[in-house]
Design an enzyme around this catalytic site. Structure first.
Site, short mmCIF file in Angstrom:
data_model
loop_
_atom_site.label_atom_id
_atom_site.label_comp_id
_atom_site.label_asym_id
_atom_site.label_seq_id
_atom_site.Cartn_x
_atom_site.Cartn_y
_atom_site.Cartn_z
N LYS A 206 0.84 -1.21 0.00
CA LYS A 206 0.00 0.00 0.00
C LYS A 206 0.87 1.25 0.00
CE LYS A 206 -3.55 2.38 2.63
NZ LYS A 206 -4.46 2.38 3.75
N GLU A 212 10.53 -4.54 4.57
CA GLU A 212 10.62 -5.94 4.16
C GLU A 212 10.34 -6.09 2.66
OE1 GLU A 212 8.96 -4.74 6.73
OE2 GLU A 212 8.95 -6.12 8.44
N GLY A 267 -4.88 -1.65 4.88
CA GLY A 267 -4.03 -2.75 4.41
C GLY A 267 -4.62 -4.11 4.70
N ARG A 268 -5.15 -4.31 5.91
CA ARG A 268 -5.67 -5.63 6.27
C ARG A 268 -7.07 -5.87 5.71
NH1 ARG A 268 -4.56 -2.42 10.44
NH2 ARG A 268 -6.25 -1.56 11.69
N GLU A 353 -4.70 -6.46 14.86
CA GLU A 353 -4.20 -5.14 14.44
C GLU A 353 -5.34 -4.12 14.47
OE1 GLU A 353 -2.42 -4.12 10.42
OE2 GLU A 353 -0.56 -4.54 11.46
N HIS A 384 -4.47 -32.19 18.43
CA HIS A 384 -3.32 -32.97 18.92
C HIS A 384 -2.20 -32.04 19.38
CE1 HIS A 384 -5.07 -36.76 17.54
NE2 HIS A 384 -5.60 -35.99 16.60
N LYS A 512 9.51 -0.65 14.44
CA LYS A 512 10.09 -0.36 13.11
C LYS A 512 11.16 0.71 13.25
CE LYS A 512 5.88 -0.95 10.29
NZ LYS A 512 4.91 -0.26 9.45
#
Ligand code: F6P
Length: 552
Positions: A206, A212, A267-268, A353, A384, A512
């Site tokens: 975005k 990253e 963004g999400r 978030e 499990h 960050k």
């Protein structure tokens, strides 16, 4: 406005919760044969059973009263009206506009944004079709059969989760790698399997500034240039999905190869926008559009169904009840469908978030618990692993069990076994197993009294653990779209109840900034660095230790 926990609606719920504490969910079932019909809702191809929660008609009435008092309906309208409800960033929140097939127009700051949405979708369609038909080729004339999606957070989790979920819809001969981690191994492992002549890099960000993604994109570009590509060929192999045209151009991708979205798409919440292009490339644009239509169907349900029959609203209210009044510390999302294996990770970002906040819209402390910890794994794997704690741990964890009645790949008895587990777990969590039952069972198994005394406390289950069950006929693009939109709107409703801005994420910033400051202090391999002194002794000590190893 009084603090939330001082409102009459909240206090009434607190008093009601105290009165209900001694009752058990299984007794509520025993006294009400209509409980299943009473506490289930249906919409957009999904069925939600929330009867296995410690709720009565009074609970539901009080929760609805809370929703009314917090003006959930008004907030929903303000969102859909394009008002800047993301107050800390001064932005509208209009991801429903990206999937509105009722041809409604949405406005932001007086501008009708719907024509832009439709135009961008058309551009995506034309692009996806040109790749699939082979009209668009790599620089040596070979078809582009591989996509490497480079993005992180919302620019990765949505597309990768959906692509995995729709595996049976994959176009034969096509594959997609989703690269998110700045750990170079992630990209290297994928590139080892890629052919530069047939690979399309989709740089999804975005902001187009995320460290990253920019690092991975730069390394991918370098790899491409070192493996037969040249600058002129970049245009055939790199495209961008972003809101930041200037940064995209600075990276060397021109406008034609850029697919845009807008700052009113969080963004999400962005998989419905250009960020979904990697999905369309893997499953075909028609299926991507069906995904959007499924989400639209849930939006229509959310927009029109009365609160009591409104699936996102009821899921949100039951979540608030469990979190704030029953003391649930965490919430598990448990898809009984292997293809939905990334859904818990996706919902971790979507929920945590959005609602992992401690102050309200006015900046004052909220004073009640907000978003729970979200965890999950597909069933039956989780059974499990961590279900032990769900059944017998000291914390109350609420859970959503999700399953299709029919598998995407029916294979003998597998799905029946899976479904029997999907049904058994919520039943076990609700019913538990009493000491009396455990003792009787041990007697029947021939145990002696001293052994029974020793074993019985370990073998009993408290039960009374709240769960929801979400059922669909099959995981299809439509039902998946509806499921995602269900959770998005649930998160929205909970944010409104708690008085949170669910659409910012300032909590990710500090780490960050500190990482950027630390970066120059890390030794390159073989480099000698002077001792770090700028931080606390723990951080200094760790930097020095790392540098000693790397400098050697
Ligand atoms: O760091 C958090 C975050 O901003 C998320 O909200 C977002 O989805 C992710 O980073 C990626 O951001 P972008 O799409 O701008 O690269």
């Amino acid at each position: 406005m009084p603090p939330l926990n001082q409102t009459p609606e909240w206090k009434a719920l607190a008093a009601h919760a105290a009165a209900l504490k001694a009752s058990r969910i299984r007794d509520l079932f025993a006294s009400d044969p209509a409980r299943f019909e009473r506490y289930s809702v249906e919409g957009a191809g999904l069925f939600l059973d929330f009867s296995k929660n410690k709720i009565t008609e009074e609970t539901v009435d009080l929760l609805i009263a809370l929703a009314m008092a917090r003006d959930v309906e008004g907030a929903r309208q303000r969102m859909l009206n394009g008002e800047p409800i993301n107050v800390t960033e001064g932005r509208a929140v209009l991801h429903p506009a990206l999937r509105d097939f009722a041809m409604r127009d949405y406005h932001v700051d007086g501008e009708n944004v719907s024509p832009k949405v439709r135009a961008e979708r058309e551009k995506m369609k034309a692009f996806a079709n040109s790749v699939h038909s082979g009209v668009r080729k790599g620089h040596t004339g070979k078809p582009l059969d591989t996509v490497v999606n480079i993005g992180i957070g919302g620019s990765d989790l949505g597309p990768s989760m959906v692509t995995e979920a729709l595996k049976p819809y994959w176009i034969k001969g096509r594959r997609t790698f989703f690269i998110s981690n700045v750990d170079g191994q992630h990209l290297c492992d994928a590139l080892a399997e890629c052919d530069p002549e047939t690979t399309l890099f989709v740089v999804a960000s975005k902001t187009f500034t995320t460290q990253e993604t920019m690092t991975n994109a730069a390394s991918a570009r370098k790899w491409f240039l070192q493996n037969g590509g040249d600058e002129a060929a970049i245009a055939k192999h790199f495209i961008a999905l972003s809101t930041n045209q200037r940064a995209v151009e600075a990276f060397g991708i021109d406008e034609e190869n850029m697919f845009v979205f807008w700052d009113w798409v969080g963004g999400r919440y962005s998989l419905w926008s250009a960020i979904g292009l990697s999905i369309a490339l893997q499953v075909g644009f028609d299926n991507f559009e069906k995904l959007l239509k499924g989400a639209h169907a849930m939006d229509e349900h959310f927009r029109t169904a009365p609160l009591r029959e409104n699936m996102p609203v009821m899921l949100a209210l039951v979540g608030v009840w469990n979190r704030n009044f029953m003391g649930a510390a965490a919430h598990a999302v448990l898809p009984y469908d292997q293809h939905l294996h990334r859904l818990p990770a996706y919902l971790q970002q979507a929920d945590m978030e959005s609602n992992g906040k401690r102050v309200g819209l006015d900046g004052a402390a909220i004073g009640v618990e907000t978003g729970p910890v979200i965890l999950g794994e597909p069933g039956t794997n989780g059974q499990h692993a961590f279900y032990q704690l769900l059944h017998q741990g000291t914390d109350l964890i609420s859970a959503d069990f999700i399953a299709p009645a029919i598998s995407q790949s029916e294979s003998g008895a597998h799905h029946e076994i899976l479904l029997s587990n999907f049904l058994a777990q919520p039943e076990a969590l609700m019913r538990g197993k009493s000491e009396k039952d455990v003792r009787e069972e041990l007697v029947a198994q021939g145990y002696a009294k001293p052994d029974i005394d020793k074993l019985a406390p370990h073998k009993m289950f408290p039960g009374d653990r709240p769960t929801n069950s979400i059922l669909m006929e099959k995981v299809t693009p439509e039902t998946l779209g509806a499921l995602i939109a269900l959770y998005e709107q649930k998160i929205f409703v909970q944010g409104v109840i708690w008085g949170i801005n669910s659409f910012d994420q300032w909590g990710v910033e500090l780490g960050k900034t500190l990482a950027k400051a630390i970066l120059p202090e890390i030794a390159k391999c073989g480099e000698e660095k002077s001792a770090a002194t700028a931080h606390d002794v723990s951080t200094n000590g760790l930097i020095n230790r790392i540098n000693t190893i790397r400098g050697a």
